[in-house]
Scaffold this active site. Structure first.
Site, mmCIF file in Angstrom:
data_model
loop_
_atom_site.group_PDB
_atom_site.id
_atom_site.type_symbol
_atom_site.label_atom_id
_atom_site.label_comp_id
_atom_site.label_asym_id
_atom_site.label_seq_id
_atom_site.Cartn_x
_atom_site.Cartn_y
_atom_site.Cartn_z
ATOM 1 N N TYR A 96 117.508 -99.599 177.391
ATOM 2 C CA TYR A 96 116.833 -100.178 178.559
ATOM 3 C C TYR A 96 115.447 -99.534 178.760
ATOM 4 O O TYR A 96 114.443 -100.226 178.967
ATOM 5 C CB TYR A 96 117.710 -100.016 179.808
ATOM 6 C CG TYR A 96 116.988 -100.387 181.078
ATOM 7 C CD1 TYR A 96 116.697 -101.722 181.366
ATOM 8 C CD2 TYR A 96 116.550 -99.408 181.966
ATOM 9 C CE1 TYR A 96 115.982 -102.069 182.503
ATOM 10 C CE2 TYR A 96 115.847 -99.743 183.109
ATOM 11 C CZ TYR A 96 115.560 -101.067 183.379
ATOM 12 O OH TYR A 96 114.854 -101.400 184.497
ATOM 13 N N LYS A 108 112.858 -107.771 180.911
ATOM 14 C CA LYS A 108 114.223 -108.221 181.270
ATOM 15 C C LYS A 108 114.452 -109.688 180.920
ATOM 16 O O LYS A 108 115.551 -110.084 180.545
ATOM 17 C CB LYS A 108 114.451 -108.007 182.779
ATOM 18 C CG LYS A 108 114.491 -106.536 183.181
ATOM 19 C CD LYS A 108 114.426 -106.378 184.697
ATOM 20 C CE LYS A 108 114.493 -104.916 185.121
ATOM 21 N NZ LYS A 108 114.187 -104.718 186.552
ATOM 22 N N TYR A 156 111.838 -110.340 192.573
ATOM 23 C CA TYR A 156 112.643 -109.470 193.434
ATOM 24 C C TYR A 156 112.717 -110.002 194.862
ATOM 25 O O TYR A 156 112.928 -111.178 195.070
ATOM 26 C CB TYR A 156 112.096 -108.029 193.429
ATOM 27 C CG TYR A 156 111.847 -107.506 192.056
ATOM 28 C CD1 TYR A 156 112.899 -107.402 191.149
ATOM 29 C CD2 TYR A 156 110.589 -107.121 191.646
ATOM 30 C CE1 TYR A 156 112.690 -106.936 189.887
ATOM 31 C CE2 TYR A 156 110.370 -106.640 190.372
ATOM 32 C CZ TYR A 156 111.417 -106.549 189.498
ATOM 33 O OH TYR A 156 111.209 -106.093 188.250
ATOM 34 N N VAL A 169 106.465 -103.164 187.084
ATOM 35 C CA VAL A 169 105.765 -102.156 187.896
ATOM 36 C C VAL A 169 104.491 -101.613 187.255
ATOM 37 O O VAL A 169 103.714 -100.930 187.918
ATOM 38 C CB VAL A 169 106.663 -100.952 188.282
ATOM 39 C CG1 VAL A 169 107.647 -101.311 189.365
ATOM 40 C CG2 VAL A 169 107.316 -100.327 187.084
ATOM 41 N N SER A 180 109.473 -104.279 183.663
ATOM 42 C CA SER A 180 110.549 -105.238 183.967
ATOM 43 C C SER A 180 110.351 -106.631 183.397
ATOM 44 O O SER A 180 111.295 -107.426 183.396
ATOM 45 C CB SER A 180 110.731 -105.361 185.476
ATOM 46 O OG SER A 180 111.483 -104.287 185.935
#
Ligand code: GLN
Length: 329
Positions: free
Chosen positions: A189, A66, A241, A259, A63
């Site tokens: 992605y 992103k 998050y 992760v 992630s």
């Protein structure tokens, strides 16, 4: 205040044996990581490098990608168009939450959670899937400063098991946020998440954001400097998050986790920090990574809202210019 090389060595020893958390297993290939891997890397805006531990160990960026793809989408589409498709509001929900699309606009809340990141991937320009991937790899190359690769087994593993992300993509299609080339968007992605990096690369990428988009080592512009404020704002409010608020309170610097166990932090106009340790907590953030950032922030007054009078940062690099060094392996 401590000396930086000594302090990161101390943090490495302090947290090396901390073994709470677990490996991400919902992407089966990620369970092949060694739970003992641990690295801390810092790159200043002047290009000085401080690191300890397994800073050359390869892993997939997940992630953390992103952040950089959001920057690319800003360049491809401009701020206004992007805001019509993807919000900038923290969710307080897990990263893979099956979305609460905003009732009026139908947008995903922000680009740091999976729904928003899939929507972001859908906005990347290119004449074909290959062209989009090549443009994306070139973007990552500018940040990292050397050639980059996708980890094919991790990509295939996530593509085969990413049913939740596929569900998110279908919802986004239903609300007209992405077009109906769902497979192509999801592949892009999954490919961005499968980019191979090491902890040093992540620190260089973070330092590039700290340095108005210019890679401090190669001096190449990786992203237009006018978009740095957009990128750092969403990192600050949404990057960790459902731990983002607590992180902003305790650590106080824009950050992003993945992760596979990486966390990057950006100290604007000063430096990029990266920590890698694959044991993650239930929110998907590296357990040792959080501890290291908390201690670094406390020790060197890195919190953005610390009083300037109290700041006596290690980033006053004149003090360390002769000490830039690599510690450990
Ligand atoms: N590729 C992962 C996913 O989409 C990334 C999640 C993460 O790193 N938090 O589920």
């Amino acid at each position: 205040m401590s000396d930086l090389p000594e302090f990161i060595e101390h943090l490495y020893e302090k947290y090396r044996l901390l073994d709470s958390g677990s490996l991400a297993s919902y992407i089966p290939e990620l369970t092949k990581a060694d739970p003992n891997w641990f690295a801390i890397s810092i790159v200043t805006k002047e290009g000085e490098v401080f690191q300890v531990g397994d800073s050359q160990e390869h892993f997939t960026i997940q992630s953390i990608s992103k952040v950089f793809v959001y920057g690319m989408a800003l360049e491809d589409c401009n701020r206004q168009i992007l805001l019509e498709k993807i919000g900038v509001e923290p969710t307080g929900d897990p990263f893979n939450s099956v979305i609460r699309l905003d009732e009026n606009s139908k947008r995903p809340d922000n680009p740091m959670v999976n729904a928003g990141a899939i929507a972001t991937a859908g906005l990347i320009k290119g004449s074909s899937a290959t062209d989009k991937l090549n443009r994306m790899l070139n973007m990552f190359r500018r940040y990292i400063g050397h050639d980059v690769f996708i980890d094919a087994p991790v990509f295939m593993s996530e593509r085969a098991t990413g049913h939740r992300n596929r569900a998110l993509a279908n919802l986004l299609l239903n609300f007209g946020i992405i077009d109906n080339n769902i497979d192509e968007i999801l592949d892009l992605y999954f490919q961005q998440c499968s980019l191979v990096v090491n902890c040093h690369d992540l620190a260089v990428m973070a330092a590039t954001l700290a340095n108005r988009g210019i890679n401090p080592i190669t001096k190449q512009q990786a992203v237009k400097s006018c978009y740095i404020r957009d990128i750092l704002s969403v990192m600050h409010t949404c990057g960790m998050y459902n731990y983002a608020g607590e992180w902003a309170y305790r650590v106080g610097i824009p950050a992003k986790s993945g992760v596979s166990g990486g966390i990057i932090g950006v100290i604007p106009d000063k430096a990029g920090i990266a920590v890698f340790s694959p044991l993650i907590d239930k929110r998907g953030n590296s357990v040792r990574g959080i501890k290291v950032f908390e201690d670094l922030s406390d020790e060197f007054d890195l919190h953005l809202f610390d009083s300037p009078l109290e700041k006596c940062s290690f980033l006053d690099i004149s003090k360390h210019s002769k000490e830039s060094m690599v510690i450990g392996n």
